[in-house]
Design a protein around this motif. Structure first.
Motif, short mmCIF file in Angstrom:
data_model
loop_
_atom_site.label_atom_id
_atom_site.label_comp_id
_atom_site.label_asym_id
_atom_site.label_seq_id
_atom_site.Cartn_x
_atom_site.Cartn_y
_atom_site.Cartn_z
N CYS A 189 2.30 5.03 2.14
CA CYS A 189 2.67 4.78 3.54
C CYS A 189 3.72 3.68 3.60
N SER A 192 10.40 5.36 5.98
CA SER A 192 10.98 6.46 5.21
C SER A 192 12.04 5.96 4.23
N HIS A 208 3.95 7.66 7.60
CA HIS A 208 4.80 6.57 8.07
C HIS A 208 4.10 5.76 9.16
N TYR A 245 4.51 -2.35 10.13
CA TYR A 245 3.77 -2.04 8.90
C TYR A 245 2.89 -3.18 8.40
#
Length: 306
Positions: A189, A192, A208, A245
């Motif tokens: 994960c 991209s 993602h 993230y």
């Protein structure tokens, strides 16, 4: 203890499932040793090992050195920054000069992928890959698997998410190979731009969305953003990466299950992990560091028997 099928530890790709189980089972015995009042055994008393590091390292270098000393080996440390490499000496000449001093095993970290493989075909000593560029870092994958097995038991069918900078990480590739050989499912994960093309051909899931990955997995192995390996910008800013993230404790608490949180280090606190997540009860990051010594003891001991 059964023998390994290889003379060198160049990457997880070169190991079979039995090799991995042999290393992990041997590491279990060595973990008992390093938790005793007297932490040394005479297993490698007649062996000389050179740590040849062409890149900076803290955890890996200290871990290997401690493992070697716990096994009673003689240890030589080599750092490229203060050596004849700076005068133009080749890798092979450097290592052959070290071997001329009757060294039995080389532990090497190098910025070029394949450097340990090149060396292993040209010298008589055993070679251990302590990280080669963005390729592999086999002992890190083995200690990660050991830590997961210690926490969860058999890894068959377990779901492991590797989150972060997959493109520039040697830990990611070694982990994928190792976990799949142990029967685990793997998801990667990240943005991209930080996931290599055609990675799905290795049989991993790709996401993602970090919340989706956390909801799916039993273990989240979070990787550092490797800014030193990036020649171009792969995302707008660290702040934006952290926003989309980064993992914090609130995200972990919102899950309807308990997951294990890991990180190979060093942690960029506030980027891929918040401090409250890194220091939470989910985290086994310091266990990984402790287990690294036992796993590297096992690798060195088993290779010395070859």
């Amino acid at each position: 203890m059964t023998k390994l099928s290889v003379r060198h530890l160049l990457g997880i790709k070169n190991l079979n499932e039995n090799d991995i189980h042999t290393i992990l089972d041997t590491a279990t015995q060595f973990k008992d040793v390093i938790n005793r009042p007297i932490k040394k055994v005479p297993s490698l008393r007649d062996i000389t090992i050179a740590n040849v590091f062409f890149e900076n390292s803290t955890r890996t270098r200290l871990s290997f050195e401690l493992a070697e000393k716990r096994l009673s080996a003689d240890v030589v440390n080599f750092s490229a920054s203060g050596s004849s490499v700076k005068k133009g000496e080749t890798l092979l000449d450097t290592v052959n000069n070290i071997l001329a001093m009757k060294v039995d095993m080389i532990v090497m970290r190098h910025s070029s992928p394949g450097a340990p493989h090149y060396l292993s075909t040209r010298i008589p000593a055993n070679v251990v890959n302590a990280g080669d560029g963005t390729h592999e870092h086999p002992t890190q994958a083995l200690l990660d698997a050991f830590s997961m097995r210690e926490k969860l038991g058999d890894l068959t069918g377990k779901k492991i998410a590797i989150i972060g900078d997959i493109t520039h990480s040697r830990v990611a590739l070694s982990n994928i190979f190792c976990l799949q050989k142990l029967g685990a499912e793997v998801m990667v994960c990240g943005p991209s731009t930080l996931i290599p093309k055609h990675l799905d051909e290795l049989g991993v899931k790709i996401s993602h969305n970090v919340k989706e990955a956390l909801q799916w997995c039993d273990v989240a192995n979070v990787l550092r953003i490797q800014l030193e390996r990036q020649q171009i910008k792969y995302f707008p800013s660290l702040r934006e990466y952290s926003l989309y993230y980064g993992i914090n404790k609130a995200m972990l608490d919102d899950l309807n299950k308990e997951i294990v949180l890991m990180h190979p280090g060093p942690i960029n606190r506030g980027v891929e992990l918040s401090s409250d997540a890194a220091d939470s009860s989910h985290s086994i990051i310091l266990n990984q560091v402790e287990n690294g010594v036992a796993v590297r003891m096992a690798v060195l001991y088993l290779l010395a028997q070859q």
